[in-house]
Scaffold this active site. Structure first.
Site: not given
Length: 339
Positions: A234, A271, A212, A236
């Site tokens: 990603s 989202r 990741k 983070h």
């Protein structure tokens, strides 16, 4: 309990850093570190969210009206939906003391497994964070992915031994955590890893391994060279590098370079079910969503997790049907456009 009631309930329980927004977009928490928010001026978390919204879906309802199959198979395990709960550690520090890492993991991992998905579990300075993850995953029949930070190799080895007994179907490392303050200036050194070091770490894991924190084609190629089975595009959640691009901006070039050669997941500001479909159309195999699951656990426990999973699943099902695709294999980049 409704989804809105769950979010409102979470606001009363979350710590001061997370505001329990109805839709988590990084604007209110902005540059609150550690925990929610981001480094510097806090624009990377916001950019993650905004860039998914700039991508639009092409509707096509001149298609056969039939059930939508959202199931995904990863590393031999079948899941109901192509999204996972992301890793979160040290929840008392970051999100308030209503949950410990033990109770948070117990709730999240089991609720996700019951809902047909899996949860990544987190890591932190406190050894108890990882120790709490193992039993939670074991109790869920191995349906969880322990995520270890890029410590020095001896510490990684110790943490791997803790979680191996969990029977987890895969393991992960969030190499992007190298930018977190508590990993800096450690002795022995922790943080960034060479290809050779990552190769040794993957051999230690002895099961499918996910890296990741990939944000470049070069990074994806190095992860492949080290033997990773999957990567997560990603940054983070925007917390580790100010002025970093959004994950939606770099995903297409990474897919073009290594798509089909390695499994590609993506996180950062996703989202909704519509956002999930956009990511899949851009070539991701699945997505990872973290902070909204914290709100779900704090606001409703296992019921809150189910509400969130059902919300994303319902939105994804509707978006797929409205775009004329009825299985993940039918999703192509033709169903999206940049605004």
């Amino acid at each position: 309990m409704t989804y809105q009631e769950m979010v409102e309930n979470a606001r009363e329980k979350l710590g001061g850093k997370c505001k329990g927004c109805l839709e988590c977009n990084g604007r209110v928490c902005r540059n609150t570190v550690p925990g929610p928010g981001a480094k510097g001026i806090g624009d990377t978390a916001i950019r993650n969210y905004d860039k998914w919204k700039e991508i639009r879906l092409n509707m096509d309802t001149l298609a056969e009206n039939k059930p939508v199959d959202m199931s995904l198979t990863l590393f031999g395990k079948k899941f109901s939906y192509p999204f996972f709960a992301g890793p979160v550690g040290a929840v008392q520090l970051h999100y308030g003391d209503c949950y410990t890492d033990v109770t948070y993991n117990d709730t999240l991992v089991s609720a996700c497994a019951q809902a047909g998905i899996a949860a990544f579990t987190g890591d932190g300075m406190d050894p108890g964070v990882v120790k709490a993850a193992g039993p939670a995953i074991k109790n869920a029949g191995g349906m969880g992915i322990p995520t270890i930070k890029p410590w020095n190799l001896d510490t990684i080895r110790e943490k791997f031994e803790i979680v191996k007994d969990s029977g987890a179907f895969a393991m992960a490392m969030d190499v992007d955590a190298a930018g977190l303050p508590f990993l800096k200036n450690m002795t022995p050194p922790a943080g960034s890893k060479t290809v050779e070091e990552l190769r040794e770490i993957i051999k230690m894991a002895e099961k499918p391994f996910i890296v990741k924190g990939i944000m470049t084609v070069k990074g994806a190629q190095k992860a492949m060279e080290a033997g990773a089975d999957a990567i997560i595009v990603s940054n983070h959640g925007g917390r580790v590098l100010d002025q970093c691009p959004a994950t939606a901006e770099v995903l297409p070039e990474i897919v073009e370079a290594v798509g089909g050669k390695i499994k590609i997941l993506v996180d950062g500001g996703i989202r909704s079910g519509a956002d999930i479909l956009k990511a899949l159309a851009m070539g991701a195999d699945a997505v990872v969503i973290a902070r909204p699951f914290v709100t779900a656990v704090y606001g409703g426990g296992a019921e809150g997790v189910k509400l969130l999973v059902d919300k994303y699943a319902g939105e994804l099902e509707d978006a797929m049907a409205m775009c004329g695709v009825y299985s993940l294999s039918e999703i192509t980049k033709d169903i999206i456009r940049k605004s």
